[in-house]
Write an enzyme that holds these catalytic residues in place. Structure first.
Site, PDB file in Angstrom:
ATOM      1  N   GLY A  12    -117.798 -46.779 -42.605  1.00 47.69           N
ATOM      2  CA  GLY A  12    -118.943 -45.931 -42.885  1.00 47.69           C
ATOM      3  C   GLY A  12    -118.569 -44.459 -42.740  1.00 47.69           C
ATOM      4  CB  SER A  43    -114.223 -48.689 -45.874  1.00 50.09           C
ATOM      5  OG  SER A  43    -114.802 -47.533 -46.435  1.00 50.09           O
ATOM      6  CE1 TYR A  44    -113.906 -41.825 -41.136  1.00 52.91           C
ATOM      7  CE2 TYR A  44    -114.420 -43.162 -39.215  1.00 52.91           C
ATOM      8  CZ  TYR A  44    -114.044 -41.954 -39.759  1.00 52.91           C
ATOM      9  OH  TYR A  44    -113.807 -40.872 -38.944  1.00 52.91           O
ATOM     10  CG  ASP A  49    -112.157 -48.511 -53.680  1.00 51.74           C
ATOM     11  OD1 ASP A  49    -113.259 -48.007 -53.979  1.00 51.74           O
ATOM     12  OD2 ASP A  49    -111.604 -48.321 -52.578  1.00 51.74           O
ATOM     13  CG  HIS A 109    -114.324 -50.049 -50.886  1.00 55.07           C
ATOM     14  ND1 HIS A 109    -113.329 -49.122 -50.652  1.00 55.07           N
ATOM     15  CD2 HIS A 109    -115.077 -50.062 -49.758  1.00 55.07           C
ATOM     16  CE1 HIS A 109    -113.477 -48.597 -49.454  1.00 55.07           C
ATOM     17  NE2 HIS A 109    -114.522 -49.151 -48.882  1.00 55.07           N
TER      18      HIS A 109
END
Length: 475
Positions: free
Chosen positions: A93, A189-190, A396, A448
């Site tokens: 996030g 991701s994050y 992605d 992603h």
């Protein structure tokens, strides 16, 4: 006959005198070890398919004084759980739920069906290979919370890593049989920052034998790694995939120096980046070649790439959401905001309702600490002999394959096995290159959140990671 009865009576007394304390002691130990397990055992989850493994959900308090608690959902392996490793999965996030994405849409055994009415079984769940632990982290994400409002002002990378570390040790008190289990951390991701940062905390504190966690490696999907290279890769990928014009790409290349935070004060740079992101609003930045959700515009709006300013920094950052949608996010939101579901997961009483969101942008907006690069941590973990595998879905646009290639290239690692295709069921699954200290692989045609697009391939990939075997090089 009387003699036989007398002998049996005496033997029974001997058993009672000598063995009953042992039986009681064993029962006492078992009941104490398993008591917390049964408190968190999930039963009666609405719409759950019948399965032969147990799963648990609940809160672990990481700060008694402030009342800070993190929510977890743990699935035992489908077979031989006592022999298989423990894997912690994190989404990023910052502010997105590992339950809503990892567990619900990607690698968990139960996937939310259309409109959030129930669950369907995931034949390619990763708990066929390992015991899976999903954590909603930090506070403010999903069901995780703090009773002290000031805690939310401290959110950042270090805060998150330290709370996750405390969580693990507190969780091991609930499940002591996993205390010495082989352990891995995975995420996307994050979480490309969360995972190595937590791994570093574990590595550093493992010097104390009483705190030892048997961490063997980390697995990272489409990970944010090095901000400057991530931005450069994002721009080049958008241009090479015809998302932006030659002119926009030229403007960004000439006016933006992503290695310098002052670049965001350059109006040509910011206008060029804003133009790039405006084009991505027309499609799904996380999956270039699939449809967007028309069913409910809220998800598409939430997952936009609107620029927001990071707290305490002059740098502009795009919102980084955690997964792929069309409409899957809406289904998860519907399901986890049901009173009966929250009761089954031990977060509600079946009447009152906790507001669950798949991504909490308040968490993102208040983020106060983000490392510009986790590559120094990579070097540290490589030197310690940990297994590091990184993978990228190649459709992605948010953390594209170019970003990851640029970032990993900065490490300057010697090549062990050169770039080549890897295969799954006689088809090219993607490409892979093995370095001394790290393996990098792509997934052909995946966005992603790779397991959504390539569930069978990703499960096979995960199995290879756990045993440290090279991906198949022949059909």
């Amino acid at each position: 006959m009387d003699l036989v009865l007398k002998v049996l009576f005496v033997l029974s007394l001997v058993v009672m005198v000598f063995f009953e304390p042992l039986v009681d002691a064993r029962y006492w130990h078992w009941s104490n070890e398993k008591k917390s397990d049964f408190e968190d055992l999930v039963t009666g989850l609405p719409g759950q398919p019948s399965v032969n493994f147990r799963h648990y959900a609940g809160f672990v308090t990481v700060d008694e004084k402030n009342g800070r608690s993190l929510f977890y959902w743990f699935y035992e392996a489908t077979s031989l759980p006592d022999e298989k490793p423990l894997v912690l999965w994190l989404n990023g996030g910052p502010g997105c739920s590992s339950v809503g994405y990892g567990a619900t849409q990607e690698i968990g055994p139960f996937l939310v069906d259309a409109n959030g009415h129930g669950l369907k079984f995931n034949s390619f769940a990763w708990n066929t290979e390992a015991n899976l632990l999903f954590l909603e982290s930090p506070i403010g994400v999903g069901f995780s919370y703090s009773n002290t409002s000031g805690d939310y002002d401290n959110l950042g990378d270090d805060f998150t890593a330290n709370d996750a570390y405390v969580f693990l040790h507190k969780w091991f008190l609930k499940f002591p049989s996993y205390r010495t289990r082989t352990f891995y951390i995975a995420g996307e991701s994050y979480a490309g920052k969360y995972v190595p940062e937590l791994a570093e905390v574990i590595h550093d504190k493992n010097n104390n034998p009483s705190l030892f966690i048997d961490l063997r490696g980390i697995l990272l999907g489409n990970p944010e790694t090095y901000d400057a290279e991530d931005w450069k890769g994002m721009v080049d990928y958008a241009w090479s995939h015809a998302v932006v014009s030659d002119e926009t790409h030229k403007t960004i290349v000439q006016s933006c120096n992503f290695y310098n935070d002052d670049t965001w004060s350059n109006t040509d740079c910011t206008s060029g980046v804003e133009e790039l992101l405006s084009q991505y609003k027309e499609i799904d930045i996380y999956s270039l070649y699939t449809s967007v959700c028309i069913f409910n515009s809220s998800s598409s709006q939430d997952k936009s790439s609107t620029l927001v300013r990071a707290k305490g920094s002059s740098k502009m950052m795009p919102r980084v959401m955690g997964g792929y949608d069309p409409c899957l996010d809406d289904y998860a939101k519907s399901y986890y905001n049901r009173p009966d579901v929250q009761k089954a997961l031990h977060v509600g009483d079946g009447t009152s309702l906790r507001n669950w969101t798949i991504c909490n942008m308040t968490v993102f907006d208040g983020w106060s600490d983000s490392k510009g690069s986790v590559l120094p941590i990579y070097k540290k973990l490589i030197a310690a002999g940990l297994r590091i595998w990184v993978y990228s879905g190649d459709t992605d646009g948010r953390v594209p394959v170019l970003s990851t290639r640029y970032s990993l290239s900065s490490l300057g690692l010697p090549i062990k096995k050169a770039w080549r295709p890897w295969y799954h069921q006689k088809q090219v699954g993607g490409w892979v290159q093995e370095y001394y200290g790290l393996t990098f692989a792509t997934f052909r045609g995946a966005g992603h959140a790779v397991p959504i697009f390539k569930p069978s391939e990703s499960l096979s990939f995960f199995a290879s990671f756990l045993v440290g075997e090279s991906l198949p090089s022949q059909r």
